[in-house]
Enzyme design. Structure first.
Site, PDB file in Angstrom:
ATOM      1  N   LYS A  29       0.980  -1.278  -0.121  1.00  0.00           N
ATOM      2  CA  LYS A  29      -0.061   0.018  -0.018  1.00  0.00           C
ATOM      3  C   LYS A  29       0.937   1.143   0.098  1.00  0.00           C
ATOM      4  O   LYS A  29       0.431   2.101  -0.792  1.00  0.00           O
ATOM      5  CB  LYS A  29      -0.717   0.056   1.204  1.00  0.00           C
ATOM      6  CG  LYS A  29      -1.475   1.182   1.580  1.00  0.00           C
ATOM      7  CD  LYS A  29      -1.935   1.544   3.115  1.00  0.00           C
ATOM      8  CE  LYS A  29      -3.030   2.513   3.326  1.00  0.00           C
ATOM      9  NZ  LYS A  29      -4.153   2.746   2.321  1.00  0.00           N
ATOM     10  N   GLY A 437     -21.682  10.942   4.212  1.00  0.00           N
ATOM     11  CA  GLY A 437     -21.367  10.812   5.547  1.00  0.00           C
ATOM     12  C   GLY A 437     -20.046  11.393   5.900  1.00  0.00           C
ATOM     13  O   GLY A 437     -19.720  12.456   6.594  1.00  0.00           O
ATOM     14  N   SER A 438     -18.999  10.836   5.376  1.00  0.00           N
ATOM     15  CA  SER A 438     -17.416  11.225   5.684  1.00  0.00           C
ATOM     16  C   SER A 438     -17.216  12.191   4.910  1.00  0.00           C
ATOM     17  O   SER A 438     -17.401  12.400   3.680  1.00  0.00           O
ATOM     18  CB  SER A 438     -16.600   9.922   5.520  1.00  0.00           C
ATOM     19  OG  SER A 438     -16.783   9.046   4.448  1.00  0.00           O
ATOM     20  N   ASP A 604     -26.273   2.928   7.403  1.00  0.00           N
ATOM     21  CA  ASP A 604     -25.469   2.530   6.311  1.00  0.00           C
ATOM     22  C   ASP A 604     -25.534   1.077   6.075  1.00  0.00           C
ATOM     23  O   ASP A 604     -25.361   0.307   7.033  1.00  0.00           O
ATOM     24  CB  ASP A 604     -24.199   2.870   6.185  1.00  0.00           C
ATOM     25  CG  ASP A 604     -23.874   4.277   5.963  1.00  0.00           C
ATOM     26  OD1 ASP A 604     -24.769   4.975   5.352  1.00  0.00           O
ATOM     27  OD2 ASP A 604     -22.921   5.060   6.664  1.00  0.00           O
ATOM     28  N   HIS A 646     -27.926   3.748   2.953  1.00  0.00           N
ATOM     29  CA  HIS A 646     -26.779   3.980   1.752  1.00  0.00           C
ATOM     30  C   HIS A 646     -26.296   2.562   1.590  1.00  0.00           C
ATOM     31  O   HIS A 646     -25.784   2.017   2.509  1.00  0.00           O
ATOM     32  CB  HIS A 646     -25.807   5.167   2.137  1.00  0.00           C
ATOM     33  CG  HIS A 646     -24.625   4.932   1.288  1.00  0.00           C
ATOM     34  ND1 HIS A 646     -24.585   5.355   0.033  1.00  0.00           N
ATOM     35  CD2 HIS A 646     -23.329   4.250   1.389  1.00  0.00           C
ATOM     36  CE1 HIS A 646     -23.481   5.165  -0.481  1.00  0.00           C
ATOM     37  NE2 HIS A 646     -22.607   4.550   0.269  1.00  0.00           N
ATOM     38  N   GLU A 670     -24.854   3.788  -5.076  1.00  0.00           N
ATOM     39  CA  GLU A 670     -23.402   3.992  -6.013  1.00  0.00           C
ATOM     40  C   GLU A 670     -24.064   4.100  -7.405  1.00  0.00           C
ATOM     41  O   GLU A 670     -25.000   3.164  -7.869  1.00  0.00           O
ATOM     42  CB  GLU A 670     -22.571   3.001  -5.817  1.00  0.00           C
ATOM     43  CG  GLU A 670     -21.619   3.176  -6.737  1.00  0.00           C
ATOM     44  CD  GLU A 670     -20.624   2.063  -6.669  1.00  0.00           C
ATOM     45  OE1 GLU A 670     -20.004   2.050  -5.578  1.00  0.00           O
ATOM     46  OE2 GLU A 670     -20.254   1.257  -7.673  1.00  0.00           O
ATOM     47  N   HIS A 699     -14.576   7.078  -6.048  1.00  0.00           N
ATOM     48  CA  HIS A 699     -13.313   6.218  -5.961  1.00  0.00           C
ATOM     49  C   HIS A 699     -12.246   6.780  -6.779  1.00  0.00           C
ATOM     50  O   HIS A 699     -11.178   6.453  -6.944  1.00  0.00           O
ATOM     51  CB  HIS A 699     -13.493   4.854  -6.443  1.00  0.00           C
ATOM     52  CG  HIS A 699     -14.847   4.054  -5.633  1.00  0.00           C
ATOM     53  ND1 HIS A 699     -16.383   4.200  -5.809  1.00  0.00           N
ATOM     54  CD2 HIS A 699     -14.810   3.696  -4.229  1.00  0.00           C
ATOM     55  CE1 HIS A 699     -16.916   3.540  -4.865  1.00  0.00           C
ATOM     56  NE2 HIS A 699     -15.829   3.124  -4.053  1.00  0.00           N
ATOM     57  N   CYS A 731     -20.558   7.771  -2.693  1.00  0.00           N
ATOM     58  CA  CYS A 731     -20.229   7.141  -1.185  1.00  0.00           C
ATOM     59  C   CYS A 731     -19.529   8.133  -0.440  1.00  0.00           C
ATOM     60  O   CYS A 731     -19.507   9.252  -0.923  1.00  0.00           O
ATOM     61  CB  CYS A 731     -19.147   5.973  -1.755  1.00  0.00           C
ATOM     62  SG  CYS A 731     -19.179   4.820  -0.250  1.00  0.00           S
TER      63      CYS A 731
HETATM   64  N1  GLN Z   1     -21.276   6.887   6.135  1.00  0.00           N
HETATM   65  C1  GLN Z   1     -20.256   6.370   5.269  1.00  0.00           C
HETATM   66  C2  GLN Z   1     -19.339   7.175   4.900  1.00  0.00           C
HETATM   67  O1  GLN Z   1     -19.697   8.191   4.407  1.00  0.00           O
HETATM   68  C3  GLN Z   1     -20.684   5.398   4.451  1.00  0.00           C
HETATM   69  C4  GLN Z   1     -19.398   4.815   3.740  1.00  0.00           C
HETATM   70  C5  GLN Z   1     -19.731   3.342   2.950  1.00  0.00           C
HETATM   71  O2  GLN Z   1     -21.053   3.310   2.544  1.00  0.00           O
HETATM   72  N2  GLN Z   1     -18.723   2.547   2.454  1.00  0.00           N
HETATM   73  O3  GLN Z   1     -17.944   7.098   4.780  1.00  0.00           O
HETATM   74 ZN    ZN Z   2     -20.769   3.685   0.145  1.00  0.00          ZN
END
Ligand code: GLN
Ligand code: ZN
Length: 762
Positions: A29, A437-438, A604, A646, A670, A699, A731
């Protein structure tokens, strides 16, 4: 005392289907990300990768594994490697002949995975029902499969030079084509499997090349055979392996399957083909052995019996596995023991974990321990080394039950799973904008969390930093003009781990990393016992965020299915039972959030679809418990509270009924990588709830233009009721940087504004 059925039996060799490639300290990584940042050269990256491959071979040999696989390494993904190997790359990535080999090769390779200006990346999706992601090859009738690469040959040769005779592993042709998708320009009804014959020619050539450098056996992975689609493709299977079997001058062929049983039909086809050996997963379901009996055994076709679980972390019970393998000796003339699948899905080494409770630890095995289990089984079965079994007991029968949790669940009535149907959730108008969310997890955030964890940063200071971050994220969203805000999840290392650390019945590891996609690794927690919530987990952060703005702030939780899917889960009770326990703990959290004044709560279920059993017959039961646990978590709220969920994918044909049954008011999914195909399906179906098809792909670092998002939205409003349409990225934004996120969100809000303005003009 176990009696060994094979005390004087034949030699039973041991092997594994694959081994983690990330390195014991996630070296791969770090190296790949440094290369992306131009901090190291292609040559430096290749040298690190070589060192990691060699380390894997050395580990396997040290563990006593008899047969070592190669070509299980990848810079990003083995399906992508296969597409590149056979020149099955979309035209948008065509580039002139590389001036500098290594550099140009890697640049194009990573562009396929991550996109570059003007060329969006390949779609990414889950690898069967695991949390590993592969890149979906895009094929069309003009695709011309031909062998243009030599990665398997190079890695075989390199291993040979280092002193290891290996078994190259390839994605099998059937799995490759059935996982691929038809490119948009392909004619209606055309399917990638149409390329089978051409692709087989290329495989034949590759087998010849591998033979020429000394490979004696090649492993062709055909996990697709454990799905309904693969099981239905026995005709193609027959054709494929007749062709490969007839190739002159080839190594022996091991066709490996995993993630379930393949059924007697495929088994018979393989038995009757010239394939020398078959690999079966005898852990995931119990049908494998029964199928072998049904076809009266494999006869002279060899069997690699996957008796050590390759994707969960529980120890194998050696006496039981020896007994089971003993029965297999009658079903093949050449038995080998192995893992049920590649060890890619488990962490590398339990030894480095220092903080796990000893009772729990005694029940666990990671990759390193599993290779030893496999080797031990091989020795016991071939040498009758029964003494080695003495002192090794099976997984200890420790009980981690909690009577109170069980009593609470038993006492619940059906109303605990039911929201009122006449709800009054305030849809904030047309094309409401929000995020998942994030927000970006900056290096300062990560550093602060690490320092706090090590005890170097006092909790008050850490929390002050998190609050400052929330202030920033809230201010930014207000300034950009988003409608429903989020607190950004700065305090969360990971959406599952965060909750696992706060729930009873869960343990977390310090270094238990597994690859999720590309350079991204996750550390799945271990759900070992009955689950409960000792105290609120998110309320403080969300209410703080809400105190900073007049706009609604969405509370963020991770749902029961996802909490299970991205963890290693106990196998001593049905998954549905475990999910219900998690659902109950979340219900308490939802109630506390609501009590604190939060009007939007998102639970989620990113993993709802990936956890879908691979075979249709097993799906209704799964959906039943998945839906029940979600509803248990969310049904306690007032009719005016908006429940969001989600999901990280868009192809949800198979579970659309389940998604509707979750009874969430808004579902974000997505959709960007699959070009919003889903809105057409939803429109056609008369889907009646709120839907937020992700309008851009998070992504990829690529920033989508206003026009691009606008086009997606116009497409969406032509299929679904604009009042039900939410506008969001596809996402969470945690893996991205602020520069791109800010710009992308501005473009998204502007695109929504333009489409909204047009709609109100009519
Ligand atoms: N709430 C989470 C975020 O926004 C959802 C992430 C996900 O679905 N993988 O990070
Ligand atoms: Zn997601």
């Amino acid at each position: 005392m176990t009696t060994n059925p094979a005390a004087t039996g034949p030699s039973v060799r041991s092997t594994v289907h694959g081994y983690p490639r990330i390195g014991p300290d996630r070296e791969l990584k770090r190296a790949i990300e440094s290369y992306w940042k131009d901090a190291i050269t292609a040559q430096e990256l290749e040298a690190i990768a070589f060192g990691l491959r060699e380390d894997v071979y050395a580990r396997l040999r040290r563990a006593g594994v008899d047969e070592i696989p190669s070509n299980t390494f990848s810079y990003y993904d083995q399906v992508l490697d296969t597409a590149v190997l056979f020149d099955l790359v979309p035209e948008r990535f065509d580039s002139p002949e590389p001036a500098d080999g290594a550099d140009e090769r890697l640049r194009r390779y990573f562009a396929l995975a991550r996109g570059e200006q003007g060329a969006p990346p390949l779609e990414m999706t889950k690898w069967f029902d695991t949390n590993y992601h592969y890149l979906v090859p895009e094929l069309s009738p003009s695709s011309r499969p031909r062998l243009v690469g030599d990665k398997p040959v190079r890695e075989f040769r390199e291993a040979t030079e280092a002193g290891y005779h290996t078994r190259p592993v390839l994605v099998g042709p059937l799995t490759f084509l059935l996982l691929a998708k038809a490119a948009t320009q392909a004619p209606e009804g055309w399917e990638p499997i149409g390329l089978l014959d051409d692709l087989l020619d290329a495989y034949v050539e590759l087998l010849g090349d591998l033979r020429a450098v000394g490979a004696t056996e090649v492993q062709l992975d055909e996990p697709i055979l454990t799905t309904d689609e693969g099981r239905a493709a026995v005709g193609h299977l027959e054709r494929a392996y007749r062709r490969l079997g007839e190739a002159t001058d080839r190594p022996s062929l091991l066709v490996s399957t995993y993630f379930g049983s393949i059924g007697p039909d495929a088994l018979r086809v393989l038995k009757d083909s010239r394939v020398e050996a078959v690999g079966l997963d005898l852990v995931t379901d119990s049908e494998g052995t029964r199928d072998l009996v049904a076809i009266s055994g494999l006869g002279s076709t060899g069997l690699v019996a996957g008796v050590v679980d390759g994707r969960n972390v529980w120890r194998t019970d050696p006496p039981a596995a020896v007994a089971e393998s003993g029965t297999l000796l009658a079903l093949t003339e050449e038995l080998r023991v192995g893992t049920s699948c590649s060890l890619l899905h488990v962490p590398i080494d339990l030894e480095v974990e220092t903080s796990l409770a000893p009772e729990l630890r005694a029940t666990l095995a990671f990759a390193e321990q599993k290779t030893r289990e496999v080797a031990l089984l091989g020795r016991v079965l071939s040498e009758g080394a029964d003494t080695e079994l003495q002192g090794i007991s099976g997984p200890k029968d420790v009980s981690f039950t909690d009577a109170r949790v069980r009593a609470r669940l038993d006492a619940l009535g059906t109303d605990a799973y039911q929201r009122p149907q006449d709800r009054n959730v305030p849809l904030s108008g047309r094309l409401t904008t929000t995020t998942i969310g994030s927000f970006p997890q900056t290096s300062e955030l990560r550093r602060a969390r690490a320092a706090h964890r090590r005890g170097e940063l006092p909790t008050e200071e850490y929390e002050a930093l998190m609050r400052a971050e929330i202030d920033r994220v809230i201010a930014l969203q207000e300034e950009i003009g988003l409608d429903v805000l989020v607190h950004g999840e700065p305090e969360r290392n990971d959406m599952v781990q965060y909750f696992a650390e706060r729930l009873k019945g869960y343990a977390t590891t310090e270094n238990g990393w597994v690859q999720s996609y590309g350079s991204r690794c996750v550390r799945p927690p271990i759900l070992f016992g009955d689950v409960s919530r000792p105290e609120p987990m998110t309320v403080e952060w969300i209410t703080y965020a809400q105190s900073r703005t007049d706009k609604p702030v969405k509370g963020m939780l991770t749902g029961p299915v996802t909490m299970l899917a991205w963890s290693f889960v106990r196998t001593d009770q049905p998954l549905g039972e475990t999910a219900r326990q998690v659902g109950l703990a979340l219900r308490d959290e939802v109630a506390d959030l609501e009590r604190a004044g939060i009007r939007h709560i998102q639970v989620d279920e990113a993993a709802l679809r990936e956890s879908l059993p691979l075979r249709a017959a097993q799906r209704p039961r799964y959906l039943e418990w998945a839906v029940a646990s979600f509803r248990l978590a969310t049904s306690g709220v007032a009719p005016t509270t908006t429940i969001h969920t989600h999901m990280c994918y868009s192809e949800f044909n198979e579970i659309i009924g389940g998604i509707e049954a979750l009874d969430a008011d808004v579902t974000s999914v997505e959709a960007a990588r699959s070009r919003m195909e889903l809105v057409e399906e939803l429109g056609g179906r008369g889907y009646g709830r709120g839907i937020g098809p992700g309008v851009y792909d998070i992504h990829s670092p690529r920033v989508p233009s206003v026009e691009e998002i606008e086009a997606s939205l116009r497409h969406a409003v032509s299929h679904v009721d604009p009042a039900k349409l939410w506008v969001n990225p596809d996402c969470g934004l945690k893996t991205r940087g602020y520069a791109e996120v800010e710009q992308a969100l501005r473009n998204m809000v502007e695109a929504a504004r333009r489409v909204r303005a047009d709609l109100s003009g009519h």
